[in-house]
Write a protein that holds these residues in place. Sequence first.
Motif, short mmCIF file in Angstrom:
data_model
loop_
_atom_site.label_atom_id
_atom_site.label_comp_id
_atom_site.label_asym_id
_atom_site.label_seq_id
_atom_site.Cartn_x
_atom_site.Cartn_y
_atom_site.Cartn_z
N UNK A 16 0.66 -1.52 0.18
CA UNK A 16 -0.05 -0.25 -0.26
C UNK A 16 0.93 1.07 0.33
N UNK A 17 2.08 1.44 0.91
CA UNK A 17 3.06 2.71 1.05
C UNK A 17 3.43 2.79 -0.17
N UNK A 18 4.02 1.71 -0.68
CA UNK A 18 5.25 1.29 -2.08
C UNK A 18 3.72 2.36 -3.57
N UNK A 19 2.79 1.88 -3.47
CA UNK A 19 1.94 2.07 -4.87
C UNK A 19 1.10 2.76 -4.28
N UNK A 20 1.12 4.29 -3.07
CA UNK A 20 0.32 5.33 -2.80
C UNK A 20 1.60 6.40 -3.66
N UNK A 65 3.88 9.65 -10.78
CA UNK A 65 3.64 9.63 -12.23
C UNK A 65 2.30 10.42 -11.83
N UNK A 66 1.35 10.80 -10.73
CA UNK A 66 0.91 12.38 -11.78
C UNK A 66 -0.68 12.02 -11.45
N UNK A 67 -0.63 11.13 -10.61
CA UNK A 67 -2.75 10.92 -10.64
C UNK A 67 -2.57 11.79 -9.12
N UNK A 68 -3.81 11.78 -9.53
CA UNK A 68 -4.74 12.93 -8.29
C UNK A 68 -5.68 12.44 -6.91
N UNK A 95 -2.32 -8.71 -3.68
CA UNK A 95 -1.28 -7.49 -3.38
C UNK A 95 -0.12 -7.60 -2.91
N UNK A 96 0.10 -8.72 -1.96
CA UNK A 96 1.80 -8.34 -1.40
C UNK A 96 2.39 -8.14 -2.57
N UNK A 97 2.07 -9.11 -3.61
CA UNK A 97 3.52 -9.13 -5.08
C UNK A 97 3.17 -7.90 -6.05
N UNK A 98 2.02 -7.00 -5.37
CA UNK A 98 1.63 -6.08 -6.81
C UNK A 98 2.44 -4.79 -6.71
N UNK A 99 3.29 -4.74 -7.56
CA UNK A 99 4.78 -4.06 -8.01
C UNK A 99 4.54 -2.74 -8.78
N UNK A 100 5.52 -1.88 -8.99
CA UNK A 100 5.43 -0.57 -9.84
C UNK A 100 5.44 -1.10 -11.11
N UNK A 101 5.33 -2.03 -12.08
CA UNK A 101 5.57 -2.74 -12.37
C UNK A 101 4.25 -2.89 -12.84
N UNK A 102 3.68 -3.21 -12.70
CA UNK A 102 2.07 -4.00 -11.99
C UNK A 102 1.24 -2.44 -12.45
N UNK A 157 -2.26 0.97 -16.16
CA UNK A 157 -2.13 2.25 -16.76
C UNK A 157 -2.02 1.76 -18.28
N UNK A 158 -1.35 1.21 -18.77
CA UNK A 158 -1.19 1.17 -19.95
C UNK A 158 -2.37 0.08 -20.81
N UNK A 159 -2.66 -0.89 -20.05
CA UNK A 159 -4.43 -1.70 -20.22
C UNK A 159 -5.03 -0.80 -20.63
N UNK A 160 -5.81 0.71 -19.34
CA UNK A 160 -6.02 2.15 -19.23
C UNK A 160 -6.89 2.51 -20.39
#
Length: 237
Positions: A40-44, A50-53, A204-211, A216-219
Motif C-alpha cells: 500500500x505504501x509503495x503503490x501510493x 506519476x501524477x495521479x490526483x 496484493x503483497x506481490x503487486x509492484x510498480x510494474x503492475x 495503466x497501459x491497459x487503461x
Amino acid sequence: MVQVDERLKHIAFIMDGNGRWAQRRGKPREYGHRFGVETLETVNRYCQKIGLQVVTVYAFSTENWKRPKREVDTIMMLLDQYITKMTRNLKKDQVCYHFIGNLSVLSPKLQERIRQLEELSSQYSLIVNIALNYGGREEIVQCCNRLIAEGKTEITEADISRTLYTAHCCEPDLIVRTGGELRLSNFLMWQSAYSELYFTDVLWPDFSTDDVDAAITAFYSRKRRYGGVVTDADESK
Ligand code: IPE
Ligand code: IPE
Ligand code: MG
C-alpha cells in the motif's frame, strides 16, 4: 515508469489476496496483511509520483467483520500503525487523507486519530481515500437517509453524488482488483458506473510498480464511450 494525463486522474484499488499469499507460504493470514501494508505504501508513493490526483484503496469492507476475530483485530491494529506512520510522514508525503465508510463503529480512539490525520492533511491536494468499514450499498443507504433528513422528497443524481463519502473527489477512472477474483465486492457501487475495470491474478503483497504500469497501459488502450460513439477525431487523440 508511465506518466498519466488528464484522462486518468483517479485509480481505485481493491487490495485482495493477502490471505492466500500468506497461506501459500505456510503462514497465518495476518502475515499477508502485514506485507499488504508495505505494498500500500509503495503503490501510493508511486501513484503520486506519476501524477495521479486521487488514489482510493479498499482496506476493509462492511462484510469483512465476518472474519475470525483474530484476523479483524490484526487488520485494525495494522491500520492504527499505518495512521501513526502517515501522520508522522505528512510533511514529507504531502497527501490529503480521507477515510470513507461508516467509521462510527470503530473505537473512539481510532476515530479521533482518523479525524486528526484528516484535519492535519487537509492542506494538501493529492488525495488518498482509505475505504474502511466501507460498503457501496451502505454508502447509498446512508446517503438517502441524509437526503431525507434534509427534507428532500425527490432527489437527483447530483444530490446523491454530493452526499456520498466521495463527494470531495472525482469518480474513479480505473478500478484495479488484485488477487484474481472478478467482482467488485460492494466497492464504489455508484461511482464505478463508467470506471474501467482491470483484474490481475497478482496477489496484493506481490503487486509492484510494474503492475501499476501494466494496469495503466491497459487503461490507455480502452475506448471510453459512456454510451456514445467514438469519432475519428477522438480516435486520433
Ligand atoms: C485482503 O485480502 C483484503 C482485506 C479484506 C484486507 P484478503 O484477506 O481478502 O486475502 P484473500 O482474498 O483471502 O487471499
Ligand atoms: C474485498 O475483498 C474487500 C477488500 C479488499 C477490503 P474480499 O476478499 O473481502 O472480497 P470477497 O469476499 O472475495 O468478495
Ligand atoms: Mg479476499
